[in-house]
Design an enzyme around this catalytic site. Structure first.
Site, PDB file in Angstrom:
ATOM      1  NE  ARG A 218      -3.608  -1.192   0.114  1.00 32.74           N
ATOM      2  CZ  ARG A 218      -4.983  -1.425   0.907  1.00 32.74           C
ATOM      3  NH1 ARG A 218      -4.767  -2.164   1.649  1.00 32.74           N
ATOM      4  NH2 ARG A 218      -5.949  -0.698   0.239  1.00 32.74           N
TER       5      ARG A 218
ATOM      6  CD  GLN B 234      -2.146   6.332  -3.597  1.00 32.29           C
ATOM      7  OE1 GLN B 234      -1.797   7.189  -4.390  1.00 32.29           O
ATOM      8  NE2 GLN B 234      -2.717   6.658  -2.397  1.00 32.29           N
TER       9      GLN B 234
ATOM     10  CG  ASP C 282      -4.360  -0.242  -3.233  1.00 34.58           C
ATOM     11  OD1 ASP C 282      -4.982  -1.413  -3.135  1.00 34.58           O
ATOM     12  OD2 ASP C 282      -3.932   0.098  -2.207  1.00 34.58           O
TER      13      ASP C 282
ATOM     14  CB  SER D  16      -7.594   1.275  -2.912  1.00 33.44           C
ATOM     15  OG  SER D  16      -6.698   1.523  -1.858  1.00 33.44           O
TER      16      SER D  16
ATOM     17  CE1 TYR E 143      -4.179  -4.177   4.534  1.00 32.73           C
ATOM     18  CE2 TYR E 143      -1.809  -4.132   4.019  1.00 32.73           C
ATOM     19  CZ  TYR E 143      -2.950  -4.156   3.692  1.00 32.73           C
ATOM     20  OH  TYR E 143      -3.057  -4.442   2.062  1.00 32.73           O
TER      21      TYR E 143
HETATM   22  P1  NAD Z   1      -8.607  -2.711   5.780  1.00 34.93           P
HETATM   23  O1  NAD Z   1      -9.572  -3.235   4.880  1.00 34.93           O
HETATM   24  O2  NAD Z   1      -7.486  -3.664   6.008  1.00 34.93           O
HETATM   25  O3  NAD Z   1      -9.311  -2.453   7.254  1.00 34.93           O
HETATM   26  C1  NAD Z   1     -10.182  -1.682   7.365  1.00 34.93           C
HETATM   27  C2  NAD Z   1     -10.281  -0.633   8.637  1.00 34.93           C
HETATM   28  O4  NAD Z   1     -10.536  -1.436   9.642  1.00 34.93           O
HETATM   29  C3  NAD Z   1      -8.607  -0.250   8.772  1.00 34.93           C
HETATM   30  O5  NAD Z   1      -8.708   1.188   8.853  1.00 34.93           O
HETATM   31  C4  NAD Z   1      -8.487  -0.727  10.257  1.00 34.93           C
HETATM   32  O6  NAD Z   1      -7.686   0.075  10.815  1.00 34.93           O
HETATM   33  C5  NAD Z   1      -9.635  -0.857  10.791  1.00 34.93           C
HETATM   34  N1  NAD Z   1      -9.743  -2.106  11.828  1.00 34.93           N
HETATM   35  C6  NAD Z   1      -9.224  -3.192  12.100  1.00 34.93           C
HETATM   36  N2  NAD Z   1      -9.248  -3.764  13.257  1.00 34.93           N
HETATM   37  C7  NAD Z   1      -9.920  -2.830  13.968  1.00 34.93           C
HETATM   38  C8  NAD Z   1     -10.854  -2.852  15.170  1.00 34.93           C
HETATM   39  N3  NAD Z   1     -10.729  -3.842  15.885  1.00 34.93           N
HETATM   40  N4  NAD Z   1     -11.842  -1.849  15.493  1.00 34.93           N
HETATM   41  C9  NAD Z   1     -11.847  -1.079  14.562  1.00 34.93           C
HETATM   42  N5  NAD Z   1     -11.326  -0.917  13.387  1.00 34.93           N
HETATM   43  C10 NAD Z   1     -10.566  -1.810  13.161  1.00 34.93           C
HETATM   44  O7  NAD Z   1      -8.096  -1.192   5.354  1.00 34.93           O
HETATM   45  P2  NAD Z   1      -7.789  -0.946   3.958  1.00 34.93           P
HETATM   46  O8  NAD Z   1      -9.028  -0.207   3.401  1.00 34.93           O
HETATM   47  O9  NAD Z   1      -7.303  -2.005   2.939  1.00 34.93           O
HETATM   48  O10 NAD Z   1      -6.865   0.180   4.220  1.00 34.93           O
HETATM   49  C11 NAD Z   1      -5.666  -0.416   4.975  1.00 34.93           C
HETATM   50  C12 NAD Z   1      -4.752   0.645   5.143  1.00 34.93           C
HETATM   51  O11 NAD Z   1      -3.773   1.012   3.867  1.00 34.93           O
HETATM   52  C13 NAD Z   1      -5.205   2.167   5.673  1.00 34.93           C
HETATM   53  O12 NAD Z   1      -4.171   2.665   6.396  1.00 34.93           O
HETATM   54  C14 NAD Z   1      -5.053   2.830   4.223  1.00 34.93           C
HETATM   55  O13 NAD Z   1      -5.061   4.365   4.214  1.00 34.93           O
HETATM   56  C15 NAD Z   1      -3.728   2.308   3.695  1.00 34.93           C
HETATM   57  N6  NAD Z   1      -3.917   2.612   2.189  1.00 34.93           N
HETATM   58  C16 NAD Z   1      -2.891   2.994   1.516  1.00 34.93           C
HETATM   59  C17 NAD Z   1      -2.796   3.237   0.276  1.00 34.93           C
HETATM   60  C18 NAD Z   1      -1.504   3.637  -0.629  1.00 34.93           C
HETATM   61  O14 NAD Z   1      -0.975   4.560   0.039  1.00 34.93           O
HETATM   62  N7  NAD Z   1      -1.515   3.008  -1.848  1.00 34.93           N
HETATM   63  C19 NAD Z   1      -3.936   2.670  -0.561  1.00 34.93           C
HETATM   64  C20 NAD Z   1      -5.022   2.143   0.232  1.00 34.93           C
HETATM   65  C21 NAD Z   1      -5.088   2.272   1.620  1.00 34.93           C
END
Ligand code: NAD
Length: 374
Positions: free
Chosen positions: A120, A125, A128, A131, A226
């Site tokens: 990520r 991006q 991804d 996302s 994550y």
């Molecule tokens: P995900 O699907 O893995 O998880 C969804 C959300 O659930 C996350 O925000 C996580 O913190 C939250 N979570 C996990 N356990 C929890 C709990 N017990 N209680 C409450 N919330 C909880 O997340 P995602 O959408 O795939 O994103 C993962 C990370 O990657 C994020 O930080 C996102 O900003 C980052 N991201 C970065 C890029 C990039 O820079 N290319 C792109 C997409 C996402």
């Protein structure tokens, strides 16, 4: 290279590349084959592909002769050993859960890139898939909830009486959760959000929602974005705060995930009993166990007067845009691994290639997956 687009099985509506994306590959000097009807459910007819010089070929020919096989999910033939050894498979294979399938693919000498394992990072991006698809799932989850909810989302003052706004609780503020916040706010709901990463508080607030504060979250700054597992003390405090929010909520959109692990159970049966009849839960984490007690994957059920929807593939229900975005992710990835001479150019120093290449040259090359197989 010959790039083959396979028709998805089991009711999946997305297609891995749309005609205009196939056109780019052909202009770059590649040949693109399509299994007849592969794009139909995403409103891309065979004729739209042939107009871009894609040839329609049989599934058997694609499976036996194409250099690259594109699909969203793993093609069933790859479990049966009927794909040409040396072929490259690109899709979303969930290798952290499907590691035995990955071992079988390495034994069959298939090279596999699972795009859900792309790091990520900012550079990655545009490829991804988690996302692009989660964004759609978050949007669809709110629309589905609004459809099932026996009341309005927005506040109204009318001659026939006043309507209070719906209260939506969103669990997990990753890509799906944040899109759900934005969509629920656009529909006029009052929104509360829980996430273990305090870093998301500002984003949640900027979308007009309230962030549920819990002190003492574990440091997730080195986990590639994550979430990480939390201490027992934190979990107890979070449980209390979530119970208070659930008792007020009309709708819960659950999206909390831990990469490669079962989803955290955040809403217990006792909490569910506190919800008003007619309330709706959409659990996007259902395929890994769900965040809400009683949710069944791929089913809509009723429990204590609450409608529970378990669906982790809501993006498939919006196949046009889901395919458009997934196809763009795939195209960008193909442009990274296929050089100007249309040859495979695998640079294992590149964190994107290294991160999502699971099997190659008869071995499981991804260390996270090979450790799971031991
Ligand atoms: P995900 O699907 O893995 O998880 C969804 C959300 O659930 C996350 O925000 C996580 O913190 C939250 N979570 C996990 N356990 C929890 C709990 N017990 N209680 C409450 N919330 C909880 O997340 P995602 O959408 O795939 O994103 C993962 C990370 O990657 C994020 O930080 C996102 O900003 C980052 N991201 C970065 C890029 C990039 O820079 N290319 C792109 C997409 C996402």
């Amino acid at each position: 290279m010959i790039i083959g687009i396979l028709k998805e099985q089991n009711g999946e509506q997305r297609v891995s590349i749309l005609p205009e994306q196939a056109e780019v590959l052909i202009k770059n000097g590649n040949t693109v084959w399509l299994e007849s009807g592969a794009g139909e459910a995403a409103f891309a007819a065979d004729a739209a592909y042939t107009a871009k010089n894609v040839s329609i070929e049989s599934r058997e020919k694609i499976r036996k002769e194409a250099d690259v096989l594109l699909s969203y999910w793993a093609p069933p033939e790859a479990a049966e050993g009927t794909i040409r050894p040396g072929a490259i498979l690109i899709g979303v294979y969930q290798p952290l859960f499907q590691f035995n399938l990955m071992r079988s693919w390495s034994e069959q000498k298939l090279t596999c890139f699972s795009l859900d394992m792309i790091p990520r990072t900012t550079r990655a991006q545009s490829m991804d898939v988690l996302s692009s698809q989660a964004n759609i799932a978050g949007y669809k989850a709110v629309l589905l909830a609004a459809n099932l909810f026996p009341r309005y989302f927005p506040m109204f003052m009318t001659a026939a009486g006043s309507i209070a706004p719906a209260k939506v609780l969103i669990l997990g503020a990753g890509v799906a959760g944040l899109q759900a916040v934005a969509t629920a706010r656009r529909l006029g709901a009052v929104v509360e959000v829980s996430d273990t990463r305090p870093a998301v508080k500002e984003e949640v607030m900027s979308l007009g929602a309230k962030f549920i504060e819990v002190d003492g979250a574990a440091d997730a700054s080195k986990a590639g974005g994550y979430a990480v597992e939390q201490s027992e003390e934190y979990r107890q405090k979070q449980k209390q705060r979530i119970a208070e929010a659930v008792a007020k909520a009309d709708i819960i959109i659950a999206t909390a995930q831990l990469q490669g692990k079962p989803a955290p159970l955040l809403v217990t049966e006792e909490m569910l009993k506190q919800m008003k009849p007619g309330s709706v839960v959409i659990d996007l984490a259902a395929s890994t166990g769900g965040n809400v007690f009683g949710v069944k994957n791929n089913e809509t059920t009723q429990l204590h007067g609450v409608t529970l929807v378990g669906n982790s593939q809501l993006a498939s229900d919006m196949p046009w845009d889901a395919s458009k975005m997934y196809g763009k992710n795939v195209l960008n990835f193909l442009q990274l691994i296929i050089n100007k001479e249309c040859r495979l150019n695998l640079n294992f120093e590149d964190d994107i290639v290294k991160g999502c290449c699971i099997t190659h040259d008869g071995a499981v090359v991804n260390t996270r997956i090979s450790e799971l197989i031991k």
